[in-house]
Design a protein around this motif. Structure first.
Motif: not given
Ligand SMILES: Cc1ncc(COP(=O)(O)O)c(C=O)c1O
Length: 389
Positions: A69-87
């Motif tokens: 579920k998290a993969i789908a959510n993160a990909s749609s809302s964050g896939g366009a952006y670098y992952a600094y905050n999630a890191g």
């Protein structure tokens, strides 16, 4: 004009596989067995149907439902952006778990990456010291750049890591000791008191790396971890991964913990957060505290190991005790792990071939229960094939 050829765009990682793929369009099981990293052109994201993939210590029961579920959510809302905050978010979660700070932790795309950076950092100063038999892939990375060979110490007769002999082999030229606990490919675990005493003593002479990739698979993982030694100020770094119990090998998330000084030196050889991706981080964040999924995975591993060990016995073979999601099987004095791998591949079962000089030793991963059943059923025919030839 360029023609669209999907098979060409896939990394095959071996000339044998490349040949098999280009002539048939589909990899043969034997070609697949040649490398754990290979995929079949027509099934890009996982093993081909009917193939029991038991060669890379993955957990096929992942990703967990929460991770998916998290993969789908993160990909749609964050896939366009670098992952600094999630890191940073995952780094903080790990830091909090161990009472460390974000500067003590480096998250990378799989632990292999930070382990390779640690190896490069170490070999800029000296040599890496390790057992004869351990997961040496990352400590061998500097050799490709002209760096030094690993200084190796024989394992004991029962294939354990010989901590006393390793301690005695530390000299001024050794820049890092590399220990995997539990070890791969043996699956053996060290006595935690002995390992702790070794780490404290050895780290006064050199940097000690403990790779704990399989720690969460052990019943009482925390009591076997050397992470608390970092907070106590010992010269120790520890690697962990989301590839094993969390079932996220293809999502590529791992990390290393160490003193601020050690981590900043190792990070000079790395990429900062640029290896990270939103989907992998989302999966890791959703899985980190998912005790129900970890319990479920441990149960599946235990069930599969039981099946393997029973079959090993029934076929007159022996195996080392395993604290991991794989078993190191002794095929007998005249056994040949490469021939056994080939005979298994002919029955659509992928396992590992020979390690170094250990010709009769064959490693099989736990996997989907139905795949382990295929391995169990294939043993008699595979043994007949190797002992006939
Ligand atoms: C001991 C050990 N460390 C690290 C790794 C690699 O893990 P990752 O997927 O995090 O790169 C493996 C993979 O099998 C392993 O056995």
């Amino acid at each position: 004009m360029m023609t669209h050829n999907p098979s060409r765009r896939i990394f095959l990682g071996g000339s044998l596989a490349a040949t098999a793929a280009s002539s048939t369009g589909i990899l043969t099981p034997a070609a697949l067995a040649a490398s754990p990293s290979m995929d079949v052109p027509k099934v890009i994201y996982g093993p081909q149907a009917g193939i029991a993939k038991l060669n890379a210590n993955e957990n096929p029961y992942g990703p967990s439902p929460a991770a998916l579920k998290a993969i789908a959510n993160a990909s749609s809302s964050g896939g366009a952006y670098y992952a600094y905050n999630a890191g940073m978010y995952l780094t903080d979660m790990i830091a909090e778990e161990y009472g460390l700070s974000a500067k003590n932790i480096s998250v990378t795309a799989g632990s292999s990456l930070i382990l390779a950076f640690a190896a490069l950092a170490a070999t800029s100063k000296g040599v890496i010291l390790g057992p004869d038999l351990f997961w040496d892939t990352t400590s061998k990375a500097p050799i490709r750049q002209g760096g030094p060979e690993i200084k190796r110490v024989p394992n004991t007769a029962d294939l354990s890591i010989d901590l006393d002999a390793i301690y005695n082999a530390i000299d001024d030229n050794v820049a890092m000791v590399h220990i995997c606990n539990p070890n791969n490919p043996t699956g053996k675990i060290l006595d935690p008191k002995k390992l702790k005493a070794f780490c404290i003593k050895a780290s006064k002479k050199t940097l000690v790396l403990v790779d704990e990739a399989y720690n969460e698979l052990i019943e009482d993982g925390p009591s076997h971890s050397m992470i608390p030694l970092i907070k106590q100020g010992h010269n120790i770094i520890v690697a962990r991964t989301f590839s094993k119990i969390f079932g996220l090998a293809g999502m590529r998330v791992g990390y290393m913990l160490g003193s601020e000084e050690n981590m900043s030196f190792i990070n000079r050889f790395g990429l900062g957060g640029y290896s990270l991706n939103q989907a992998g981080l989302a999966a890791a964040i959703a899985s980190y505290k998912d005790e129900a999924f970890k319990d479920f995975s441990r149960e599946k591993v235990a069930q599969a190991k039981d099946m393997i060990l029973t079959a090993v016995k029934e076929n007159g073979l022996t195996a080392l005790p395993s604290s991991t999601n794989f078993v190191f099987v002794n095929l007998g004095d005249n056994g040949d792990a490469n021939a056994f791998q080939k005979a298994m591949a002919e029955q659509n079962v992928l396992i590992r071939g020979q390690y170094r000089a250990y010709k009769p030793w064959s490693r099989v991963s736990t996997g989907r229960i139905e795949d382990v059943k295929m391995y169990v059923d294939a043993i008699p025919k595979a043994l007949e094939a190797i002992y006939r030839s």
